[in-house]
Motif scaffolding. Sequence first.
Motif, PDB file in Angstrom:
ATOM      1  N   LEU A 281       0.804  -1.129   0.572  1.00 19.72           N
ATOM      2  CA  LEU A 281       0.250  -0.024  -0.197  1.00 19.72           C
ATOM      3  C   LEU A 281       1.045   1.941   0.260  1.00 19.72           C
ATOM      4  N   LEU A 282       1.887   1.511   0.694  1.00 15.86           N
ATOM      5  CA  LEU A 282       2.738   2.411   0.611  1.00 15.86           C
ATOM      6  C   LEU A 282       3.719   2.256  -0.893  1.00 15.86           C
ATOM      7  N   THR A 283       4.168   1.510  -1.530  1.00 16.37           N
ATOM      8  CA  THR A 283       4.542   1.655  -2.573  1.00 16.37           C
ATOM      9  C   THR A 283       3.736   2.355  -3.434  1.00 16.37           C
ATOM     10  N   ALA A 284       2.555   2.270  -3.058  1.00 18.00           N
ATOM     11  CA  ALA A 284       1.313   1.872  -4.575  1.00 18.00           C
ATOM     12  C   ALA A 284       1.178   3.431  -3.951  1.00 18.00           C
ATOM     13  N   CYS A 285       1.136   4.670  -2.588  1.00 14.47           N
ATOM     14  CA  CYS A 285       1.485   5.380  -2.234  1.00 14.47           C
ATOM     15  C   CYS A 285       1.943   6.599  -2.538  1.00 14.47           C
ATOM     16  N   THR A 286       3.278   5.647  -2.954  1.00 19.30           N
ATOM     17  CA  THR A 286       4.124   7.013  -3.790  1.00 19.30           C
ATOM     18  C   THR A 286       4.390   6.267  -5.432  1.00 19.30           C
ATOM     19  N   ALA A 287       3.728   6.085  -6.075  1.00 25.68           N
ATOM     20  CA  ALA A 287       3.943   5.541  -7.473  1.00 25.68           C
ATOM     21  C   ALA A 287       4.165   6.555  -7.963  1.00 25.68           C
ATOM     22  N   GLU A 288       4.261   7.048  -8.938  1.00 19.93           N
ATOM     23  CA  GLU A 288       4.068   8.059 -10.068  1.00 19.93           C
ATOM     24  C   GLU A 288       3.755   8.893 -10.564  1.00 19.93           C
ATOM     25  N   CYS A 289       2.660   7.050 -11.026  1.00 19.76           N
ATOM     26  CA  CYS A 289       1.249   7.725 -11.235  1.00 19.76           C
ATOM     27  C   CYS A 289       0.049   8.351 -10.161  1.00 19.76           C
ATOM     28  N   PRO A 290      -0.385   9.738 -10.594  1.00 22.55           N
ATOM     29  CA  PRO A 290      -1.243  10.373  -9.479  1.00 22.55           C
ATOM     30  C   PRO A 290      -2.638   9.037  -9.323  1.00 22.55           C
ATOM     31  N   GLU A 291      -2.251   8.204 -10.236  1.00 19.63           N
ATOM     32  CA  GLU A 291      -4.086   7.798 -10.167  1.00 19.63           C
ATOM     33  C   GLU A 291      -3.683   6.525  -9.641  1.00 19.63           C
ATOM     34  N   LEU A 292      -2.670   6.013  -9.542  1.00 19.74           N
ATOM     35  CA  LEU A 292      -2.814   4.596  -8.890  1.00 19.74           C
ATOM     36  C   LEU A 292      -2.330   5.346  -7.291  1.00 19.74           C
ATOM     37  N   CYS A 293      -1.676   6.118  -7.011  1.00 14.25           N
ATOM     38  CA  CYS A 293      -1.412   7.115  -5.895  1.00 14.25           C
ATOM     39  C   CYS A 293      -2.479   7.378  -5.325  1.00 14.25           C
ATOM     40  N   PHE A 294      -3.314   7.836  -5.709  1.00 17.20           N
ATOM     41  CA  PHE A 294      -4.738   8.055  -5.591  1.00 17.20           C
ATOM     42  C   PHE A 294      -5.567   7.530  -4.672  1.00 17.20           C
ATOM     43  N   LEU A 295      -5.954   6.167  -5.848  1.00 13.55           N
ATOM     44  CA  LEU A 295      -6.110   4.736  -4.935  1.00 13.55           C
ATOM     45  C   LEU A 295      -5.507   4.482  -4.121  1.00 13.55           C
ATOM     46  N   GLY A 296      -4.244   4.453  -3.624  1.00 12.57           N
ATOM     47  CA  GLY A 296      -3.800   3.835  -2.541  1.00 12.57           C
ATOM     48  C   GLY A 296      -4.153   4.297  -1.522  1.00 12.57           C
ATOM     49  N   ARG A 305      -9.488   3.250   9.260  1.00 13.25           N
ATOM     50  CA  ARG A 305     -10.526   3.108  10.061  1.00 13.25           C
ATOM     51  C   ARG A 305     -10.556   2.317  11.452  1.00 13.25           C
ATOM     52  N   SER A 306      -9.930   0.887  10.764  1.00 11.13           N
ATOM     53  CA  SER A 306      -9.536   0.015  11.936  1.00 11.13           C
ATOM     54  C   SER A 306      -9.049  -0.233  12.913  1.00 11.13           C
ATOM     55  N   LEU A 307      -7.761   0.805  12.186  1.00  8.46           N
ATOM     56  CA  LEU A 307      -6.088   0.452  12.357  1.00  8.46           C
ATOM     57  C   LEU A 307      -6.187   1.952  12.764  1.00  8.46           C
ATOM     58  N   PRO A 308      -6.242   2.951  13.807  1.00  9.43           N
ATOM     59  CA  PRO A 308      -5.681   4.038  13.609  1.00  9.43           C
ATOM     60  C   PRO A 308      -3.981   4.055  13.422  1.00  9.43           C
ATOM     61  N   GLY A 309      -3.427   3.710  13.855  1.00  2.00           N
ATOM     62  CA  GLY A 309      -1.834   4.119  14.177  1.00  2.00           C
ATOM     63  C   GLY A 309      -1.367   3.256  13.149  1.00  2.00           C
ATOM     64  N   HIS A 310      -1.697   2.562  12.512  1.00  2.00           N
ATOM     65  CA  HIS A 310      -1.290   1.465  11.746  1.00  2.00           C
ATOM     66  C   HIS A 310      -0.538   1.979  10.825  1.00  2.00           C
ATOM     67  N   PHE A 311      -0.082   3.253  10.038  1.00  2.00           N
ATOM     68  CA  PHE A 311       0.752   3.860   9.250  1.00  2.00           C
ATOM     69  C   PHE A 311       1.643   5.171  10.084  1.00  2.00           C
ATOM     70  N   SER A 312       1.695   4.803  11.152  1.00  2.23           N
ATOM     71  CA  SER A 312       2.489   6.003  12.286  1.00  2.23           C
ATOM     72  C   SER A 312       3.594   6.633  11.948  1.00  2.23           C
ATOM     73  N   ALA A 313       4.273   5.305  11.767  1.00  2.00           N
ATOM     74  CA  ALA A 313       6.130   5.488  11.621  1.00  2.00           C
ATOM     75  C   ALA A 313       5.748   5.072  10.101  1.00  2.00           C
ATOM     76  N   HIS A 314       5.978   4.928   9.947  1.00  2.64           N
ATOM     77  CA  HIS A 314       6.453   5.801   7.788  1.00  2.64           C
ATOM     78  C   HIS A 314       5.341   7.215   7.715  1.00  2.64           C
ATOM     79  N   TYR A 315       4.768   8.327   7.927  1.00  2.00           N
ATOM     80  CA  TYR A 315       3.503   9.654   8.178  1.00  2.00           C
ATOM     81  C   TYR A 315       5.187  10.068   7.138  1.00  2.00           C
ATOM     82  N   LYS A 316       5.928   9.762   6.937  1.00  2.00           N
ATOM     83  CA  LYS A 316       6.370  10.786   5.676  1.00  2.00           C
ATOM     84  C   LYS A 316       6.283  10.352   4.581  1.00  2.00           C
ATOM     85  N   LYS A 317       6.146   9.009   3.722  1.00  2.00           N
ATOM     86  CA  LYS A 317       5.763   8.642   3.331  1.00  2.00           C
ATOM     87  C   LYS A 317       4.616   9.379   2.454  1.00  2.00           C
TER      88      LYS A 317
END
Length: 745
Positions: A281-296, A305-317
């Motif tokens: 998911l983080l890879t998709a969120c940093t993709a060069e394609c903006p549409e793929l990034c938006f979907l990620g 919504r279920s795991l509020p702190g799931h990506f806290s360690a990777h907030y800089k992404k």
Amino acid sequence: MPYYGSEDTVKELKRALANPHLQADRLRYRNVVLKVIRFMTQGLDVSGLFMEMVKASATVDIVQKKLVYLYMCTYAALKPDLALLAINTLRKDCADSNPMVRGLALRSMCSLRMPGVCEYVQQPVRSGLRDKASYVRRVAVLGCAKMLTLQRDADVDGAVVNELYSMLRDPDPIVIVNCLRALEEILKHEGGMVINKPIAHHLLNRMKELDAWGQSEVLSFLVRYKARGEEEVFDILNILDSFLKSSHPSVVMATTKLFLLLAEDFPTVQRDVLERVRGPLLTACTAECPELCFLGLCHVRQVLRSLPGHFSAHYKKFFFTYSDPNYVKYQKMEILCDLVNDENVQHILEELQTSCTDVSVELAQVAILNIGRIARTYSEKCVDILTGLLALKQEHITSAVVQTFRDLVWLCPQCIPAVCQALPGCEESVQSNEGKQALIWLLGMHGEQMANTPYILEEMVEAVRTENCAGVKLELLTAMVRLFLSRPAECQDTLGRLLCYTIEEELDMAVRDRGLFYYRLLLQGAEEAKRVVCGPESDPALGVISSQASEAVHVWAQDFNTLIPVYGRARWARLTAENAESLTIPEALAPAVQETGERETHVRSPSGGGPGVVALGPGVMCLVPGVHLSPRSFEETWSQAARVRGVTVPWAGAPEPHTVQEAFYRFHLQTIAVSCPGAQPWKAYVYGRERAGSLLLAELWLGGDEKEEEGLRVTVKQDTEGEAMLEAFLSVVKSVVLTLGGGEA
């Protein structure tokens, strides 16, 4: 830019194609055919060359055949009579020794959009399903679905369906995927393809033979299978485990969704899967394609919504890049606000602060509002940032900051002193209606803590005649009354002038009524007015509503890897419900609907002009087109239906079967049986399916010993509960019958 040639160009091409010397040179002949295709794609009407192009298909050059078949598929609908002459050539090529020629001819024959072609296509398609070459079988499988498209009113051929099910064990993996797609298209009116245990396990065992797109397709079908027992669930999960490491995002997302649904009773397994899918998911969120990034990003928000702190360690992404479009930045802002904690709050605020002065007005305002969201937890740091933004004296920035302050003081009363200290001077920069209303509300609620509040409001009262927004005037009335009750000496004259203008000169009735209300309330005394206008202060405990409770994974697991995370569930439901354009109700039926006094009927149709979706009543039911129901299923449903309604309708004349079928078909009601004209008793049975899946049946009975009432007896039944739906269905059946019989309600 389309190319618009002259008639001379077509004549020159025609002479070239008919030149025997040029036909003898294979390369030159192919170049002329290629020139025809080039002109066709550029917009020139070359349909006059149809006969010459058909003759050009009689060649061993497969490249030339492909070009000619492309031409035929394009112009077959415009030249149906001439296209029939090409059928023999195509059928001959379907028996060619070269499998590429057989497959190409079969694909082209199935793509001819013209009436009467189905009878010529059926035999080649059936032969293609048993062809030794896998390419021909791939084309033939998809040709089965195309045949159904060419003859929409035809019943589903059970033999073809059974053969497609048996071909799921074909040695070629692409044939398997094509069978899934074809069966889904053919059986879509019956709920789609059925995935039972043998099919599910067979598809799972063949997954490794498929390419990435085939794996995604198979996984989307396996979602329908409900595993029985814990052992089977974990056997399937073990097979799917390796696909979570796929390099293709669609395979990872489809596998994740299947994992979440299968492990619905095992929350620990679901959390482990979401942990493993965090990297893709983080890879998709940093993709060069903006549409793929938006979907990620949309799916990341769903996971949070279920795991509020799931990506806290990777907030800089989720920090912005210079090339991110605004719609991506909006999603990143929302995620950053959800990931804020004590360790990263300073970095996230600095990132948002850089967008507060962006050249995009909308982006800057959204960034300010998101800082306001963080301020509900870290109020001191955020208020300092927002106060600093006021010094810029930019209208859109000041307006957004004031609106943020309004929301903040309601949820965080401890911020009131800092906000009141920052507000003086803002009135000079705020020009938007939303900003004015927010500023006036703050001045009215907390004006007693600011020395110059009466004078700020007095300037606004002086300019009230030039104010066009009724909302601003209403807010100004309330603020002046509230401030008068706390500082009467400074506000009495200003409030009097405002009430006088509102009651005597104001043209907007809502504003005038509000002014009269406050005038009469003040006549009751200051204490009574204070009790009504000045409600209790906000409770600091209200801050808890700013944090949303986490949802269980099963709440949104079904929506994962769909467009619902992008649009939202409510909006997606509206988009799918409004997929068809409106049609007017037939003129012959409109008087009957009005005469019966029943619920109004609205008809919808897609832009193609054929029958679309029929919606009966405002939000009651929607009938879907093309429903197929066997006589046996109709009989079983009729005998088991719990809810029954009936009515007798006046009838004159003898009913004609063709007329009855056509009338009901316009409303997506299918006739399963109709008596011959003059039969005693005369009977007809019709049915329809509501978009939610409910099946509705109707019986029409005229004459005979069993029905003693005069007129035609209409009886409707429903296989599920729903009083309003059944009444609406009875209404439309009754209306159609009235129109056909010429009776009156």
